[in-house]
Design a protein around this motif. Sequence first.
Motif, PDB file in Angstrom:
ATOM      1  N   ASN A 157       4.886   3.935   2.311  1.00  0.00           N
ATOM      2  CA  ASN A 157       4.702   2.652   1.632  1.00  0.00           C
ATOM      3  C   ASN A 157       4.828   1.525   2.643  1.00  0.00           C
ATOM      4  O   ASN A 157       5.763   1.491   3.443  1.00  0.00           O
ATOM      5  N   LEU A 158       3.877   0.608   2.610  1.00  0.00           N
ATOM      6  CA  LEU A 158       3.880  -0.550   3.498  1.00  0.00           C
ATOM      7  C   LEU A 158       3.767  -1.812   2.666  1.00  0.00           C
ATOM      8  O   LEU A 158       2.883  -1.918   1.807  1.00  0.00           O
TER       9      LEU A 158
ATOM     10  N   ASN B   9       8.522   2.282   4.164  1.00  0.00           N
ATOM     11  CA  ASN B   9       9.393   3.328   3.621  1.00  0.00           C
ATOM     12  C   ASN B   9       8.623   4.645   3.682  1.00  0.00           C
ATOM     13  O   ASN B   9       7.549   4.769   3.078  1.00  0.00           O
ATOM     14  N   ILE B  10       9.168   5.603   4.419  1.00  0.00           N
ATOM     15  CA  ILE B  10       8.463   6.854   4.664  1.00  0.00           C
ATOM     16  C   ILE B  10       9.346   8.034   4.291  1.00  0.00           C
ATOM     17  O   ILE B  10      10.505   8.116   4.693  1.00  0.00           O
ATOM     18  N   LYS B  11       8.769   8.927   3.499  1.00  0.00           N
ATOM     19  CA  LYS B  11       9.460  10.151   3.107  1.00  0.00           C
ATOM     20  C   LYS B  11       8.652  11.336   3.608  1.00  0.00           C
ATOM     21  O   LYS B  11       7.470  11.458   3.329  1.00  0.00           O
ATOM     22  N   THR B  12       9.321  12.238   4.354  1.00  0.00           N
ATOM     23  CA  THR B  12       8.624  13.385   4.915  1.00  0.00           C
ATOM     24  C   THR B  12       9.611  14.512   5.184  1.00  0.00           C
ATOM     25  O   THR B  12      10.820  14.279   5.335  1.00  0.00           O
TER      26      THR B  12
ATOM     27  N   ARG C 114       0.847  -1.213   0.000  1.00  0.00           N
ATOM     28  CA  ARG C 114       0.000   0.000   0.000  1.00  0.00           C
ATOM     29  C   ARG C 114       0.871   1.249   0.000  1.00  0.00           C
ATOM     30  O   ARG C 114       1.829   1.353   0.778  1.00  0.00           O
ATOM     31  N   ASP C 115       0.505   2.204  -0.866  1.00  0.00           N
ATOM     32  CA  ASP C 115       1.112   3.536  -0.897  1.00  0.00           C
ATOM     33  C   ASP C 115       0.080   4.540  -0.392  1.00  0.00           C
ATOM     34  O   ASP C 115      -1.041   4.610  -0.918  1.00  0.00           O
TER      35      ASP C 115
ATOM     36  N   PRO D 241      10.200   6.098  11.331  1.00  0.00           N
ATOM     37  CA  PRO D 241      10.618   6.903  10.178  1.00  0.00           C
ATOM     38  C   PRO D 241      11.703   6.206   9.364  1.00  0.00           C
ATOM     39  O   PRO D 241      12.461   5.385   9.876  1.00  0.00           O
ATOM     40  N   GLY D 242      11.777   6.574   8.077  1.00  0.00           N
ATOM     41  CA  GLY D 242      12.795   6.011   7.196  1.00  0.00           C
ATOM     42  C   GLY D 242      12.367   4.684   6.607  1.00  0.00           C
ATOM     43  O   GLY D 242      11.187   4.342   6.578  1.00  0.00           O
ATOM     44  N   GLU D 243      13.350   3.932   6.137  1.00  0.00           N
ATOM     45  CA  GLU D 243      13.085   2.617   5.559  1.00  0.00           C
ATOM     46  C   GLU D 243      13.408   1.550   6.587  1.00  0.00           C
ATOM     47  O   GLU D 243      14.539   1.432   7.047  1.00  0.00           O
TER      48      GLU D 243
END
Length: 248
Positions: A147-148, A188-191, A129-130, A222-224
């Motif tokens: 993203n998971l 994976n998180i981008k912020t 999932r995005d 946070p992060g990958e």
Amino acid sequence: MKTISLFPLLFLVLFGVYGQDSIPKKDLKNTVRLNMSSPLLFGDRFLALGYERVLNEKRSFSINVGRFSLPELRRINTEEFEVLDNRTVKESGFHIVGDYRFYLLKENKHKAPRGVYIGPYAMYNYLNRDVRWNVVYDEVTSNMDFNLRLNNTIVGFQLGYQFIFWKRFTLDLVLAGPGYGWYDLKTNIKTDLDPEQQQAFFDALNEAISGRVPGFEGIIEPGEIKRTGGFKTTNFGFRYVANFGFRF
């Protein structure tokens, strides 16, 4: 003469009426069904169809396949921040579960597939999932792309009861299913939130996830991140399933 001539006709009529009941009726060994409860627990994107085959008067096996999903997390606001929008950009998922059933003849008045049953089961779920969040922190709006990807396997032992109505319709209830599971999770998180803001957000996010899926409490950061592990499913509610089916 009329009485004698009518006797064969009367015999044929009586044979036709009572003889039909004496002819063995065809056993209905197949059932197709729809999972009715999981969409309520895991979101309306969850959809699973099933099939059960009776092997003899006390045993059967079944398989269910479909699309797997998890509820969207919309209410994760705190005093420090507010989530304005939580939008799923893309999602794919897969669900399969199979079981082998032993219908307890000593407890049941009828043969399979009606009555109390026990038996082993195995389940596999996959989700990718995005998601995009719009987060307001100190009156500043920031975007967060998440993203998971989840692989989840559970094996266990279940207890259930199946009702049959009007010979053709079934209501199958899995009442308990303790077991052991394994998961492989990647996030994976981008912020553009700073570390302190991120920590506040993910504390609230993990608290919202806690209890929805066993084994995943407090693991999104946070992060990958990549994590694998095992967990026990000992609560009765997690394996609760209600299927509505049709026999043929």
